[in-house]
Design a protein around this motif. Structure first.
Motif, PDB file in Angstrom:
ATOM      1  N   GLY A 275       0.789  -1.229   0.000  1.00 10.56           N
ATOM      2  CA  GLY A 275       0.000   0.000   0.000  1.00 10.56           C
ATOM      3  C   GLY A 275       0.817   1.272   0.000  1.00 10.56           C
ATOM      4  O   GLY A 275       0.305   2.350   0.331  1.00 10.56           O
ATOM      5  N   ALA A 276       2.093   1.185  -0.385  1.00 11.52           N
ATOM      6  CA  ALA A 276       3.001   2.327  -0.270  1.00 11.52           C
ATOM      7  C   ALA A 276       2.699   3.413  -1.302  1.00 11.52           C
ATOM      8  O   ALA A 276       2.190   3.153  -2.395  1.00 11.52           O
ATOM      9  CB  ALA A 276       4.441   1.866  -0.411  1.00 11.52           C
ATOM     10  N   PHE A 277       3.038   4.654  -0.941  1.00 10.97           N
ATOM     11  CA  PHE A 277       3.019   5.779  -1.878  1.00 10.97           C
ATOM     12  C   PHE A 277       4.141   6.731  -1.489  1.00 10.97           C
ATOM     13  O   PHE A 277       4.655   6.694  -0.360  1.00 10.97           O
ATOM     14  CB  PHE A 277       1.669   6.507  -1.859  1.00 10.97           C
ATOM     15  N   SER A 278       4.543   7.586  -2.428  1.00 10.22           N
ATOM     16  CA  SER A 278       5.611   8.544  -2.175  1.00 10.22           C
ATOM     17  C   SER A 278       5.364   9.786  -3.021  1.00 10.22           C
ATOM     18  O   SER A 278       5.069   9.686  -4.207  1.00 10.22           O
ATOM     19  CB  SER A 278       6.977   7.932  -2.524  1.00 10.22           C
ATOM     20  N   LEU A 279       5.480  10.957  -2.393  1.00 15.16           N
ATOM     21  CA  LEU A 279       5.202  12.218  -3.072  1.00 15.16           C
ATOM     22  C   LEU A 279       6.342  13.202  -2.844  1.00 15.16           C
ATOM     23  O   LEU A 279       6.814  13.357  -1.714  1.00 15.16           O
ATOM     24  CB  LEU A 279       3.909  12.846  -2.544  1.00 15.16           C
ATOM     25  N   LEU A 280       6.789  13.875  -3.915  1.00 13.54           N
ATOM     26  CA  LEU A 280       7.666  15.027  -3.777  1.00 13.54           C
ATOM     27  C   LEU A 280       6.789  16.249  -3.566  1.00 13.54           C
ATOM     28  O   LEU A 280       5.892  16.521  -4.365  1.00 13.54           O
ATOM     29  CB  LEU A 280       8.513  15.226  -5.037  1.00 13.54           C
ATOM     30  N   LEU A 281       7.065  17.031  -2.507  1.00 10.01           N
ATOM     31  CA  LEU A 281       6.236  18.183  -2.175  1.00 10.01           C
ATOM     32  C   LEU A 281       7.114  19.394  -1.870  1.00 10.01           C
ATOM     33  O   LEU A 281       8.093  19.272  -1.134  1.00 10.01           O
ATOM     34  CB  LEU A 281       5.368  17.888  -0.951  1.00 10.01           C
ATOM     35  N   PRO A 282       6.784  20.568  -2.406  1.00 10.16           N
ATOM     36  CA  PRO A 282       7.499  21.786  -2.007  1.00 10.16           C
ATOM     37  C   PRO A 282       7.232  22.084  -0.534  1.00 10.16           C
ATOM     38  O   PRO A 282       6.244  21.619   0.036  1.00 10.16           O
ATOM     39  CB  PRO A 282       6.889  22.869  -2.902  1.00 10.16           C
TER      40      PRO A 282
END
Length: 630
Positions: A275-282
């Motif tokens: 169920g993993a997720f990964s986001l690049l966020l400012p």
């Protein structure tokens, strides 16, 4: 018109499965497929001749180049889409097999299907009526696990604007470099014109990439600047038991200060069953939500690795669908959304449960906001023609981008007794470091992002006034105010912060004509916070002669006034005469000419004006500046 954007064709070894939203299109050994190398360059081979529908080859070439530039222009990504030698012939339905489907000839063909006949030949009769193009890359499997070569077909059969064609083909080039679709739309509060470029249907009309597009390509091809521009949010989406993974849900983060900044990823995007997720966020503060993938986003429009077939694939099954219907949006924290702080280079972690419960961690910590800061800046002055427009300058501090709204006003000044107000102001935003023009506007409602301007509450009250909404990297900028058609009059230039209070303005300056009476130059600034702020306010004139200003203000005088009660806080004529001239000198902001003025003063939070006039009624070009010194 809704133009369907097909995902990469399942032909030969084309990547067509193992995709996730706004991220890599393909997987190999549980890792994203991409072109390898420190700074991979793909040189596209444009069609060798012929037209693209009603467009000439030169016009078609310009569309392809503009589409490629969208991805090459992302400063936090290393991928480059260049131009190699053109194909040796005009590719038609009679000879396209010479170039299409060949993945070891060293070519990246871009085929101009002038009448749609190639699309019909590949996809079936009549498909040309709904498809503007497609693109993709062939890949090597394990253990090599990389893209080899790619290809693209663009059709001239459907009549659309150049802007639509550019955006559609840029979408397809996104597939070619390894990006899949993303599901960010009205559910997340976006206007259709601002849906991401990688949305499955061609709605986007803005000329720039959406923030989600830029983050996705930066995650796939990260440049060295990624860590100074983004932080990372990693986590998992699971059932309430905290163990059972949810596969194929659309997870997105929203910037609480600017809700149009949304970023998405599909849960279990690497197909590892966790169920993993990964986001690049400012940098900023975010909330986290999840929703089902829309049922019509399947097949060529799929979003994520689990939505190829409806209704059988996991994205369309329990728990995200119940009895064939999608469930509602899930919010981390439910009615009181959990804030997640992101800073540059940090990693935040989250355990997200389908009942809205969860926990956060990581090394991001709280974003420090200055206790006291300048939050908006304005100057009223005379706008002249030719080389004497009004030029506002400001500096964004820190290491992270900041969204601002800049306005140029004229007609709305009339009710305040300004009889000679600038009738129709125009506005140009320039980056000082290289004099690049970042944006222009005449009549704010004509801006492509006018809805975002309205949403900030900073839209001008008059339709003839100008506004620019822009996200700017730290640095110095100028805002140039002129009159449409060379007209003149009194205008007002303003700069407002929209987000990221931890990245404050640190100084502002405006150059313009200083007259008498209502034509003096008036700079305005607001101090926000709970503590006093020390500022240096300057009025320059004679020193401008060295920069080619033929009519500088010979002897400027300066008055700082508190707006709430019009109390005069300080005045100065000739900075060296000030009682605290030594402190002005020590601050590093002392003017270079003894006839120029400066005031160093500590002010409580509130609004202030700095009035510049000429000693003895003198007139000429002057500059008013405000610097925050602590």
């Amino acid at each position: 018109m809704k133009t369907l954007l097909r995902a990469t064709l399942p032909v030969l070894a084309l990547a067509a499965s193992g995709a996730h939203a706004g991220g890599p299109l393909g997987l190999c050994n549980s890792a994203p497929l991409k072109y390898t190398g420190t700074a991979p360059t793909i040189n596209l081979n444009y069609d060798g001749g012929g037209n693209l529908g009603s467009r000439t080859k030169a016009q078609a070439d310009a569309i392809v180049a503009a589409a490629a530039a969208k991805w090459t222009g992302v400063s936090t990504a290393t991928i480059t889409l260049g131009r190699g030698p053109d194909l040796p012939v005009d590719v038609t339905a009679a000879n396209y097999t010479t170039y299409y489907g060949k993945y070891s000839d060293g070519l990246f063909p871009v085929i101009y299907d002038t009448d749609g006949s190639i699309i019909d030949a590949l996809l079936g009769a009549g498909q040309k009526s709904g498809i503007l193009g497609f693109a993709g890359s062939a890949s090597y499997g394990s253990p090599t696990c990389r893209y080899a070569e790619g290809q693209a077909v663009i059709s001239g059969y459907i009549s659309v604007s150049d802007n639509t064609m550019i955006n559609v083909f840029a979408h397809e080039l996104g597939h070619l470099i390894g990006l899949d679709h993303t599901q960010l739309d009205a559910t997340q509060g976006l206007a259709s014109s601002n849906y991401p470029l990688m949305y499955p249907i061609a709605y986007r009309t803005l000329s720039t990439l959406h923030e989600d597009d830029a983050a996705a390509v930066s995650a796939l091809y990260p440049a060295g600047t990624v860590s100074s521009t983004y932080g990372t949010l990693t986590g998992n989406f699971r059932l309430a038991d905290g163990v059972t993974a949810i596969r194929g849900a659309n997870v997105w983060a929203t910037d609480t200060a600017n809700p149009s900044r949304v970023y998405s990823m599909v849960s279990d995007y690497l197909k590892q069953g966790n169920g993993a997720f990964s986001l690049l966020l400012p940098p900023g503060t975010y909330t986290l939500r999840a929703e089902p993938i829309a049922s019509d986003f399947n097949g060529g429009s799929s979003v994520g690795p689990y939505s190829e077939a409806y209704p059988g694939d996991p994205s369309f099954q329990s728990p995200m669908y119940a009895n064939g219907a999608p469930i509602g949006t899930v919010t981390l924290g439910n009615a009181a959304p959990t804030p997640i702080t992101i800073t540059s280079g940090c990693t935040a972690t989250v355990n997200f449960r389908i009942d809205g419960s969860g926990s956060t961690g990581g090394n991001c910590g709280a974003t420090a906001t200055p206790a006291t800061r300048l939050i908006n800046l304005s100057t009223r002055g005379s706008v002249q023609g030719g080389s004497n427009p009004m030029i506002g300058g400001f500096v964004v501090s820190g290491t992270s981008p900041k969204t601002v709204v800049i306005t140029a006003k004229g007609p709305s000044l009339v009710p305040y007794g300004i009889a000679n107000a600038l009738a129709n102001p125009t506005l140009t935003l320039v980056r000082s470091s290289d004099q690049a023009v970042l944006a222009t506007n005449d009549d704010w409602g004509s801006a492509a992002n006018a809805a975002q301007i309205v949403a900030t509450g900073l839209a001008p009250s008059n339709a003839l006034e100008a506004a620019i909404y822009a996200t700017l990297a730290p640095g110095a900028y100028t805002a140039i105010v002129s009159g449409a058609g060379g007209t003149t009059g009194v205008g007002l230039v303003e700069a407002y912060e929209v987000d990221h209070p931890e990245v404050p303005f640190i100084n502002v300056s405006t150059r313009g004509q200083v007259g008498t009476g209502t034509d003096v130059m008036i700079g305005g600034f607001v101090i926000l916070g709970s503590a006093p702020q020390t500022v240096v306010v300057r009025a320059l004139g004679p020193s401008l002669a060295a920069y080619g200003i033929a009519n500088p203000l010979a002897n400027p005088t300066l008055t700082v006034v508190r707006s709430s009660d019009q109390a005069v806080m300080a005045t100065n004529d000739n900075w060296g005469s000030a009682s605290n001239a030594g402190q002005v000198q020590a601050s590093g902001f002392a003017p270079s000419n003894s006839l120029e003025s400066a005031i160093l003063v500590t002010l409580n939070p509130g609004a202030y004006t700095a009035i510049v006039s000429g000693s003895g009624g003198g007139t000429g070009v002057g500059i008013v500046e405000v610097y925050a010194t602590q």
